[in-house]
Design a protein around this motif. Structure first.
Motif, short mmCIF file in Angstrom:
data_model
loop_
_atom_site.label_atom_id
_atom_site.label_comp_id
_atom_site.label_asym_id
_atom_site.label_seq_id
_atom_site.Cartn_x
_atom_site.Cartn_y
_atom_site.Cartn_z
N LYS A 18 0.23 43.57 16.17
CA LYS A 18 -1.05 44.15 15.80
C LYS A 18 -1.59 43.33 14.64
N LEU A 19 -2.82 42.86 14.76
CA LEU A 19 -3.41 42.01 13.73
C LEU A 19 -4.58 42.65 13.00
N LYS A 20 -5.27 43.58 13.66
CA LYS A 20 -6.44 44.17 13.02
C LYS A 20 -6.76 45.52 13.65
N GLU A 21 -7.53 46.30 12.92
CA GLU A 21 -7.96 47.59 13.42
C GLU A 21 -8.78 47.41 14.69
N GLY A 22 -8.51 48.26 15.67
CA GLY A 22 -9.28 48.25 16.90
C GLY A 22 -8.81 47.27 17.95
N ASP A 23 -7.72 46.53 17.69
CA ASP A 23 -7.25 45.56 18.69
C ASP A 23 -6.39 46.22 19.78
N LYS A 24 -6.15 47.53 19.67
CA LYS A 24 -5.39 48.32 20.63
C LYS A 24 -3.93 47.91 20.74
N PHE A 71 5.52 43.24 5.15
CA PHE A 71 5.48 42.02 5.97
C PHE A 71 4.09 41.84 6.58
N ASP A 72 3.52 42.90 7.16
CA ASP A 72 2.20 42.83 7.77
C ASP A 72 1.14 42.44 6.74
N ARG A 73 1.21 43.03 5.55
CA ARG A 73 0.22 42.73 4.51
C ARG A 73 0.34 41.29 4.01
N VAL A 74 1.57 40.80 3.85
CA VAL A 74 1.77 39.42 3.38
C VAL A 74 1.20 38.44 4.40
N LYS A 75 1.51 38.63 5.67
CA LYS A 75 1.01 37.72 6.71
C LYS A 75 -0.51 37.78 6.81
N LYS A 121 -8.38 40.76 7.09
CA LYS A 121 -8.66 42.03 6.43
C LYS A 121 -8.72 43.13 7.49
N ASN A 122 -8.78 44.37 7.05
CA ASN A 122 -8.93 45.51 7.95
C ASN A 122 -7.83 45.53 9.02
N LEU A 123 -6.58 45.68 8.56
CA LEU A 123 -5.43 45.66 9.45
C LEU A 123 -5.30 46.92 10.29
N GLY A 124 -6.02 47.95 9.94
CA GLY A 124 -5.87 49.21 10.65
C GLY A 124 -4.76 50.03 10.00
N GLY A 125 -4.43 51.10 10.62
CA GLY A 125 -3.41 52.00 10.09
C GLY A 125 -3.34 53.23 10.97
N ASP A 126 -2.84 54.30 10.43
CA ASP A 126 -2.70 55.56 11.18
C ASP A 126 -1.99 55.33 12.51
#
Length: 145
Positions: free
Chosen positions: A20-26, A56-60, A67-72
Motif C-alpha cells: 500500500k503506497l497511498k490513500e485510495g489505492d485499494k 517502516f511505511d512512514r520512513v519509505k 504523502k497521504n499514506l492513508g490509514g484506518d
C-alpha cells in the motif's frame, strides 16, 4: 516468546499483490504491524485496527516524498473490502475475543502476500526498490512460526 496461534485466510481482496503506497489505492498493506484497538461497533461485524502506516511505511514514504499514506486499516468480518483485511464473521469473532483477552501490545500481525513457509513466489516490483527487503523481513518474521 511469540507463539503461533492461527492463520486466517482473507475472504476478499482489493487491489493486487504489492504494498500500500497511498490513500485510495485499494491496496492491502504488507508488513509487520501491531494491534491499535478493537471496534465492536464496526459496520463489518467486528473489527481490529492495525497500526498502518507503521514506522517502516512512514520512513519509505518520506524517502520517496510520498504523502497521504492513508490509514484506518482494519481486520474485519464480512466478505468485502476496499483495502482492509476481511476474514469473515466467524473468524473475526474468534480473533476479536482472543485479542480482547490478550495484551494487545504483544500481538504481532504479519500481513504477507502469500504463506512464505509453504511456497515461494517470485514477486518483483521494478518501481519499488525496497520491496525485496520488505519481503525478506516478512519471511524472517514468519519463519519463527
Amino acid at each position: 516468546k511469540f507463539i503461533y496461534f492461527k492463520s486466517y485466510p482473507f475472504t476478499a481482496f482489493s487491489g493486487e499483490l504489492g504494498v500500500k503506497l497511498k490513500e485510495g489505492d485499494k491496496q492491502i498493506p504488507e508488513g509487520i504491524y501491531k494491534v491499535e484497538y478493537l471496534n465492536p461497533n464496526s459496520s463489518y461485524h467486528l473489527s481490529i485496527k492495525i497500526n498502518y502506516p507503521n514506522e517502516f511505511d512512514r520512513v519509505k514514504a518520506k524517502e520517496e516524498n510520498r504523502k497521504n499514506l492513508g490509514g484506518d486499516i482494519f481486520i474485519h468480518g464480512k466478505s468485502s473490502t476496499v483495502g482492509c483485511i476481511p476474514i469473515g464473521d466467524k473468524a473475526i469473532e474468534e480473533l476479536f475475543y482472543i485479542v480482547s483477552k490478550t495484551n494487545k501490545k504483544n500481538i504481532k500481525v504479519i500481513i504477507s502476500p502469500y504463506d512464505m513457509r509453504i511456497k515461494k513466489i517470485n514477486l518483483k516490483n521494478s518501481t519499488i526498490n525496497w520491496y525485496d527487503n520488505l519481503l525478506k523481513n516478512i519471511k524472517t518474521q514468519i519463519s519463527f512460526f
